[in-house]
Scaffold this motif. Sequence first.
Motif, PDB file in Angstrom:
ATOM      1  N   PHE A 345       0.838  -1.198   0.000  1.00 52.86           N
ATOM      2  CA  PHE A 345       0.000   0.000   0.000  1.00 52.86           C
ATOM      3  C   PHE A 345       0.874   1.251   0.000  1.00 52.86           C
ATOM      4  N   VAL A 346       0.551   2.197  -0.865  1.00 52.87           N
ATOM      5  CA  VAL A 346       1.282   3.463  -0.953  1.00 52.87           C
ATOM      6  C   VAL A 346       0.492   4.516  -0.179  1.00 52.87           C
ATOM      7  N   TRP A 347       0.943   4.809   1.026  1.00 49.35           N
ATOM      8  CA  TRP A 347       0.251   5.797   1.847  1.00 49.35           C
ATOM      9  C   TRP A 347       0.528   7.219   1.366  1.00 49.35           C
ATOM     10  N   ASN A 348       1.799   7.464   1.027  1.00 41.37           N
ATOM     11  CA  ASN A 348       2.201   8.829   0.673  1.00 41.37           C
ATOM     12  C   ASN A 348       3.012   8.827  -0.614  1.00 41.37           C
ATOM     13  N   HIS A 349       2.925   9.912  -1.337  1.00 36.71           N
ATOM     14  CA  HIS A 349       3.766  10.141  -2.504  1.00 36.71           C
ATOM     15  C   HIS A 349       4.095  11.632  -2.550  1.00 36.71           C
ATOM     16  N   ASP A 350       5.029  11.996  -3.414  1.00 38.52           N
ATOM     17  CA  ASP A 350       5.384  13.407  -3.544  1.00 38.52           C
ATOM     18  C   ASP A 350       5.615  13.721  -5.011  1.00 38.52           C
ATOM     19  N   LEU A 351       5.239  14.926  -5.423  1.00 40.95           N
ATOM     20  CA  LEU A 351       5.404  15.371  -6.800  1.00 40.95           C
ATOM     21  C   LEU A 351       6.484  16.437  -6.881  1.00 40.95           C
ATOM     22  N   ASP A 352       7.327  16.338  -7.910  1.00 42.06           N
ATOM     23  CA  ASP A 352       8.309  17.379  -8.156  1.00 42.06           C
ATOM     24  C   ASP A 352       7.580  18.651  -8.613  1.00 42.06           C
ATOM     25  N   ARG A 353       8.115  19.801  -8.282  1.00 41.49           N
ATOM     26  CA  ARG A 353       7.406  21.059  -8.551  1.00 41.49           C
ATOM     27  C   ARG A 353       7.559  21.539  -9.986  1.00 41.49           C
ATOM     28  N   THR A 354       8.637  21.136 -10.659  1.00 40.96           N
ATOM     29  CA  THR A 354       8.893  21.641 -12.008  1.00 40.96           C
ATOM     30  C   THR A 354       8.883  20.560 -13.076  1.00 40.96           C
ATOM     31  N   ARG A 355       8.964  19.298 -12.679  1.00 42.59           N
ATOM     32  CA  ARG A 355       8.984  18.191 -13.630  1.00 42.59           C
ATOM     33  C   ARG A 355       7.832  17.248 -13.332  1.00 42.59           C
ATOM     34  N   PRO A 356       7.314  16.528 -14.330  1.00 42.76           N
ATOM     35  CA  PRO A 356       6.172  15.634 -14.088  1.00 42.76           C
ATOM     36  C   PRO A 356       6.605  14.314 -13.465  1.00 42.76           C
ATOM     37  N   TYR A 357       7.229  14.388 -12.282  1.00 45.13           N
ATOM     38  CA  TYR A 357       7.779  13.220 -11.615  1.00 45.13           C
ATOM     39  C   TYR A 357       7.016  12.952 -10.319  1.00 45.13           C
ATOM     40  N   VAL A 358       6.811  11.680 -10.022  1.00 47.67           N
ATOM     41  CA  VAL A 358       6.203  11.273  -8.761  1.00 47.67           C
ATOM     42  C   VAL A 358       7.155  10.297  -8.078  1.00 47.67           C
ATOM     43  N   ALA A 359       7.353  10.488  -6.775  1.00 44.26           N
ATOM     44  CA  ALA A 359       8.194   9.615  -5.965  1.00 44.26           C
ATOM     45  C   ALA A 359       7.322   8.959  -4.903  1.00 44.26           C
ATOM     46  N   PHE A 360       7.552   7.683  -4.656  1.00 47.23           N
ATOM     47  CA  PHE A 360       6.745   6.969  -3.668  1.00 47.23           C
ATOM     48  C   PHE A 360       7.441   5.672  -3.283  1.00 47.23           C
ATOM     49  N   ALA A 361       6.969   5.070  -2.222  1.00 48.09           N
ATOM     50  CA  ALA A 361       7.420   3.743  -1.809  1.00 48.09           C
ATOM     51  C   ALA A 361       6.239   3.030  -1.177  1.00 48.09           C
ATOM     52  N   GLY A 362       5.957   1.829  -1.645  1.00 47.32           N
ATOM     53  CA  GLY A 362       4.919   1.027  -1.024  1.00 47.32           C
ATOM     54  C   GLY A 362       5.427   0.401   0.260  1.00 47.32           C
ATOM     55  N   ALA A 363       4.507  -0.119   1.056  1.00 45.65           N
ATOM     56  CA  ALA A 363       4.884  -0.732   2.326  1.00 45.65           C
ATOM     57  C   ALA A 363       5.896  -1.855   2.086  1.00 45.65           C
ATOM     58  N   GLY A 364       7.069  -1.713   2.705  1.00 49.05           N
ATOM     59  CA  GLY A 364       8.091  -2.736   2.595  1.00 49.05           C
ATOM     60  C   GLY A 364       8.822  -2.782   1.269  1.00 49.05           C
ATOM     61  N   GLN A 365       8.627  -1.783   0.390  1.00 46.38           N
ATOM     62  CA  GLN A 365       9.229  -1.799  -0.941  1.00 46.38           C
ATOM     63  C   GLN A 365      10.199  -0.622  -1.108  1.00 46.38           C
ATOM     64  N   PRO A 366      11.140  -0.718  -2.049  1.00 42.89           N
ATOM     65  CA  PRO A 366      12.065   0.397  -2.287  1.00 42.89           C
ATOM     66  C   PRO A 366      11.352   1.595  -2.894  1.00 42.89           C
ATOM     67  N   ALA A 367      11.938   2.761  -2.724  1.00 41.90           N
ATOM     68  CA  ALA A 367      11.375   3.979  -3.309  1.00 41.90           C
ATOM     69  C   ALA A 367      11.599   3.981  -4.817  1.00 41.90           C
ATOM     70  N   GLU A 368      10.659   4.580  -5.536  1.00 40.17           N
ATOM     71  CA  GLU A 368      10.725   4.671  -6.989  1.00 40.17           C
ATOM     72  C   GLU A 368      10.373   6.087  -7.422  1.00 40.17           C
TER      73      GLU A 368
END
Length: 680
Positions: A345-368
């Motif tokens: 489950f992905v509780w939180n994610h974050d968006l870059d302010r100038t590029r169309p990028y999303v960063a997140f990590a699911g429970a127990g998984q590496p960040a992407e």
Amino acid sequence: MRQLLGASSILLFSVLAACGGSDEPPAGPGEGGAGGAGGDSLGGGIEPDRGFDLTPCRDLPSDAKTVDFSGDGKRLLVADSLGTSAIDTRTWAVERTVADHRGTVYDAVLSSNGRVAASFGEDEIVRIWDAPSGGRLAESPKITGITAFARSEEGGVILVGFGDGTVKALDPASWEERWSVDVGEGPVAPLIASPRGSLFALGKDRGTQLRDARDGRLVGETTFGDRVGAFSPDGMRFAWAEDDDVIVFEAKEGIPELAEVRARNVVQALALGPDAGAVYVADPIHIERLALEGGAVEMEYPARSSPRQLAVSPDGSRLAVASPGLHVYDTGSGEVIYERIANGFVWNHDLDRTRPYVAFAGAGQPAEVWDYETGVRLRVFPRPAGNQHLVAFHPSGEVLIDHDGVGRYYDLEKSDPTRTVTYETDEDLPTTSSSDPEWSGDFRMSPDGALLLGTHDANTRGIFRVFDAATGARVATFPGFEGGQTSWVWSPDQRLIAVAGFASSDDSTIPTTYTGIAVRIHDAGTNKVLHELVGHEHPVRTLAFFPDNRRLATADERGSIRFWDVETGEPIEEFLERSRGGTGDVDIHDGEFAISPDGRYLASTAANWGLTPGHTGTITIFDIETHEPVRRLYSFAEANMGDVSFSPDARHVIVGVVPGVRVYCLGDSPASPSPAPPPR
């Protein structure tokens, strides 16, 4: 749940001529493709005249239940329980996800030219659509009792199998029945159409038949075989498995047997490539290429979780495995070409302010990190041991990943961290446990990236700390709520901090009772409490300042959303009342929301028990001035959602779910008919 294991090419002939055969990956709707770009207005693609209802345009990443290559190997179709994604195998970009089925997706297949896809799901409807754009081409009426489906390209029909042993051929333009045959007692599964020619194979309990899709005529049958089979890319051979035995047959009258081999365990999936001397088999712990002469293991591929389906590219160079993540191997060397693991489950994610990028990590998984406009995965980060509390973009463009009191900054172009920060701890502050003294809780980065706001223990300790994001030094400490902290956020101008929590709770009652529920607005410079906001009857789940810093929006776990005047601390209005449930098409809002960058729209997540046999996730976008819903976004078969956000240009909405994140392209035209706006 019915078992649907069809694996074939599905093609709507009348549509293919119009689709053409371009090798260039087309743009998706909402980004210069079929759905339009969404205009340049302040609201991005939100305006009501663009249609009301949408399903996701991309799932990043997703689970994998089925895999199917196009005839040139340049596109791979991957289906999971939530939707079906077309992937460009040259860049591994998720070109498009189609998630229109009202419930679980059971099976999906791709045409030989890679332009047209089809899927079947829990809603008992066959849907045919343009693979690169997601545009709908055809949709069947509800077909009750289907256990398998396939599409014969040369036969020109959709094949459907039923639990009573019947196979029917349907015209994909009119959905009228062309022919029907009784193939014996028991459910039909799978149906597998030959990539070349008009033949198809079907599975029965301990038996296999080869038939002609043009008229249903029996070409040959054998008592061998269970529920796992595959055709070769040229359609000249097909293989079937029974327990740990695999037999390869010639696809012609009488189905002569060509070879028999034995796997190491019960075969769960198999595939044939262009090489007539080998077969690919998967059991619960092995994936292998076996020589048909002698049965020797020619190559073993790393097995992940229990494999569900295999597919070999037409040129024989790649092996795709759904297991349940997606894994693609070089068939010759066995090396991994591409893989993605289904997230928790992905509780939180974050968006870059100038590029169309999303960063997140699911429970127990590496960040992407993914590009949510192109569907390209940009980076997977190594995952240190410990609790992962934060994945966020710094204004510099670096990604900050926090594990148990240690922050690591990464440049997307470099493999190692550019800097590592250890957050200061103090003996005078209570610790979570003697073995974990540096745990710093969940952080929120200040708008300028200089500070981090977090709790010492989000559930019990009632302490907020502010750290220097560059050095890890503790800058300030101030008390929170004795019972627990539930949300905290910076104002856009960084002058204020809002925190939410409660004084105490009693979990001996059902539901849990809370006292002292409140939101406090602090001066970020002095940490002084400026206002305490009281009125929510349930713990506050989400806080968000409006872009102009003049209003604060708060939402509790029962879906009540309130607006407050930041200067006076006075309530302005209850924008959305508490969700009280009900039958039919009723959204039960859960307290996750986001405000658009221009402050005109609010997106609120909810669960709905009336749209599908299970429960559906919905996101309603409201016009804040009029209070009217202007868009409704669906997450069929998955109602559990984490935080939701608008992209900086308001052309996308992104939400965390169980497999990863779902991206909605707001410039799209409506993906499918759906109910009228829900009652507020």
